[in-house]
Design a protein around this motif. Structure first.
Motif, PDB file in Angstrom:
ATOM      1  N   MET A  65     -40.236  71.137  14.202  1.00  0.00           N
ATOM      2  CA  MET A  65     -39.652  71.077  15.516  1.00  0.00           C
ATOM      3  C   MET A  65     -38.630  72.212  15.664  1.00  0.00           C
ATOM      4  N   THR A  66     -38.705  72.854  16.787  1.00  0.00           N
ATOM      5  CA  THR A  66     -37.795  73.953  17.095  1.00  0.00           C
ATOM      6  C   THR A  66     -36.424  73.427  17.513  1.00  0.00           C
ATOM      7  N   ILE A  67     -36.413  72.315  18.217  1.00  0.00           N
ATOM      8  CA  ILE A  67     -35.173  71.768  18.759  1.00  0.00           C
ATOM      9  C   ILE A  67     -34.529  70.832  17.738  1.00  0.00           C
ATOM     10  N   ASN A  68     -33.277  71.125  17.419  1.00  0.00           N
ATOM     11  CA  ASN A  68     -32.513  70.298  16.494  1.00  0.00           C
ATOM     12  C   ASN A  68     -31.134  70.082  17.119  1.00  0.00           C
ATOM     13  N   LEU A  69     -30.873  68.874  17.587  1.00  0.00           N
ATOM     14  CA  LEU A  69     -29.623  68.583  18.283  1.00  0.00           C
ATOM     15  C   LEU A  69     -28.728  67.682  17.444  1.00  0.00           C
ATOM     16  N   GLU A  70     -27.485  68.041  17.356  1.00  0.00           N
ATOM     17  CA  GLU A  70     -26.485  67.227  16.672  1.00  0.00           C
ATOM     18  C   GLU A  70     -26.123  66.027  17.559  1.00  0.00           C
ATOM     19  N   LEU A 102     -36.005  61.755  26.158  1.00  0.00           N
ATOM     20  CA  LEU A 102     -35.910  62.463  27.436  1.00  0.00           C
ATOM     21  C   LEU A 102     -34.933  63.634  27.324  1.00  0.00           C
ATOM     22  N   ILE A 103     -33.874  63.453  26.572  1.00  0.00           N
ATOM     23  CA  ILE A 103     -32.915  64.536  26.354  1.00  0.00           C
ATOM     24  C   ILE A 103     -33.600  65.699  25.631  1.00  0.00           C
ATOM     25  N   HIS A 104     -34.331  65.413  24.573  1.00  0.00           N
ATOM     26  CA  HIS A 104     -35.046  66.468  23.855  1.00  0.00           C
ATOM     27  C   HIS A 104     -36.097  67.119  24.748  1.00  0.00           C
ATOM     28  N   TRP A 105     -36.804  66.330  25.550  1.00  0.00           N
ATOM     29  CA  TRP A 105     -37.770  66.881  26.500  1.00  0.00           C
ATOM     30  C   TRP A 105     -37.077  67.867  27.445  1.00  0.00           C
ATOM     31  N   ALA A 106     -35.925  67.476  27.986  1.00  0.00           N
ATOM     32  CA  ALA A 106     -35.201  68.326  28.932  1.00  0.00           C
ATOM     33  C   ALA A 106     -34.759  69.635  28.275  1.00  0.00           C
ATOM     34  N   VAL A 107     -34.307  69.566  27.031  1.00  0.00           N
ATOM     35  CA  VAL A 107     -33.897  70.777  26.312  1.00  0.00           C
ATOM     36  C   VAL A 107     -35.105  71.691  26.107  1.00  0.00           C
ATOM     37  N   ALA A 108     -36.226  71.139  25.667  1.00  0.00           N
ATOM     38  CA  ALA A 108     -37.434  71.946  25.461  1.00  0.00           C
ATOM     39  C   ALA A 108     -37.883  72.579  26.771  1.00  0.00           C
ATOM     40  N   SER A 161     -43.816  85.025  21.956  1.00  0.00           N
ATOM     41  CA  SER A 161     -43.038  84.837  20.733  1.00  0.00           C
ATOM     42  C   SER A 161     -43.439  83.563  20.002  1.00  0.00           C
ATOM     43  N   ASN A 162     -43.127  83.543  18.701  1.00  0.00           N
ATOM     44  CA  ASN A 162     -43.339  82.328  17.913  1.00  0.00           C
ATOM     45  C   ASN A 162     -42.431  81.212  18.416  1.00  0.00           C
ATOM     46  N   GLU A 163     -41.234  81.590  18.896  1.00  0.00           N
ATOM     47  CA  GLU A 163     -40.313  80.601  19.446  1.00  0.00           C
ATOM     48  C   GLU A 163     -40.957  79.892  20.637  1.00  0.00           C
ATOM     49  N   ARG A 164     -41.653  80.642  21.473  1.00  0.00           N
ATOM     50  CA  ARG A 164     -42.335  80.053  22.635  1.00  0.00           C
ATOM     51  C   ARG A 164     -43.358  79.014  22.177  1.00  0.00           C
ATOM     52  N   ASP A 165     -44.140  79.373  21.163  1.00  0.00           N
ATOM     53  CA  ASP A 165     -45.144  78.437  20.645  1.00  0.00           C
ATOM     54  C   ASP A 165     -44.487  77.166  20.122  1.00  0.00           C
ATOM     55  N   GLY A 166     -43.359  77.321  19.417  1.00  0.00           N
ATOM     56  CA  GLY A 166     -42.636  76.159  18.902  1.00  0.00           C
ATOM     57  C   GLY A 166     -42.089  75.300  20.029  1.00  0.00           C
ATOM     58  N   LEU A 167     -41.572  75.933  21.080  1.00  0.00           N
ATOM     59  CA  LEU A 167     -41.040  75.178  22.215  1.00  0.00           C
ATOM     60  C   LEU A 167     -42.153  74.447  22.972  1.00  0.00           C
ATOM     61  N   ILE A 168     -43.308  75.073  23.081  1.00  0.00           N
ATOM     62  CA  ILE A 168     -44.450  74.397  23.719  1.00  0.00           C
ATOM     63  C   ILE A 168     -44.840  73.169  22.908  1.00  0.00           C
ATOM     64  N   ASP A 169     -44.874  73.325  21.586  1.00  0.00           N
ATOM     65  CA  ASP A 169     -45.178  72.173  20.723  1.00  0.00           C
ATOM     66  C   ASP A 169     -44.135  71.077  20.898  1.00  0.00           C
ATOM     67  N   ASP A 170     -42.854  71.468  20.940  1.00  0.00           N
ATOM     68  CA  ASP A 170     -41.775  70.492  21.137  1.00  0.00           C
ATOM     69  C   ASP A 170     -41.925  69.794  22.481  1.00  0.00           C
ATOM     70  N   LEU A 171     -42.197  70.570  23.520  1.00  0.00           N
ATOM     71  CA  LEU A 171     -42.340  69.983  24.853  1.00  0.00           C
ATOM     72  C   LEU A 171     -43.484  68.980  24.875  1.00  0.00           C
ATOM     73  N   GLU A 172     -44.605  69.326  24.290  1.00  0.00           N
ATOM     74  CA  GLU A 172     -45.742  68.403  24.231  1.00  0.00           C
ATOM     75  C   GLU A 172     -45.380  67.149  23.433  1.00  0.00           C
ATOM     76  N   HIS A 173     -44.700  67.345  22.308  1.00  0.00           N
ATOM     77  CA  HIS A 173     -44.310  66.225  21.455  1.00  0.00           C
ATOM     78  C   HIS A 173     -43.373  65.265  22.198  1.00  0.00           C
ATOM     79  N   TYR A 174     -42.320  65.799  22.805  1.00  0.00           N
ATOM     80  CA  TYR A 174     -41.348  64.940  23.477  1.00  0.00           C
ATOM     81  C   TYR A 174     -41.898  64.365  24.777  1.00  0.00           C
TER      82      TYR A 174
END
Length: 116
Positions: A1-6, A75-81, A93-106
């Protein structure tokens, strides 16, 4: 996952989403292509749903599947993605691919917690 929130960042974002929710609440909609009949479920806010109907109503039928979503961690993670993908400049970018994966996941997790 690209998104990691504290945890403190999640709470800060939760408050921001509560405020955003007062202006235009979050919904899950279904868009059905008029020609092919293909459907897709989308997490969005109500104003964007209205805009989609206005701009794409000739090609798609739209309906709300869930109205006024709870502000959950998913929903918070979805909104960030969603926001980070929107803000990304480099489309290849690879970051874009990771964010797309995160968006689909969330998106899937939001659907599941709303029993869709």
């Amino acid at each position: 996952m690209t998104i990691n929130l504290e945890p403190d960042r999640i709470e800060e974002l939760r408050q921001q989403l509560f405020e955003a929710n007062r202006i235009s609440h979050f919904v899950i909609i279904e868009a059905t292509a008029k020609v092919s009949g293909a459907t897709t479920a989308i997490v969005t806010d109500y104003q964007n749903y209205v805009n989609m109907q206005h701009e794409n109503g000739d090609n798609f039928d739209f309906r709300i599947l869930r109205d006024i979503l709870p502000i959950t961690d998913n929903l918070i993670h979805w909104a960030v993605a969603q926001q980070e993908l929107h803000d990304l400049i480099d489309d290849d970018s690879n970051e874009r691919d990771g964010l797309i994966d995160d968006l689909e996941h969330y998106t899937q997790l939001v659907m599941e917690e709303n029993k869709l």
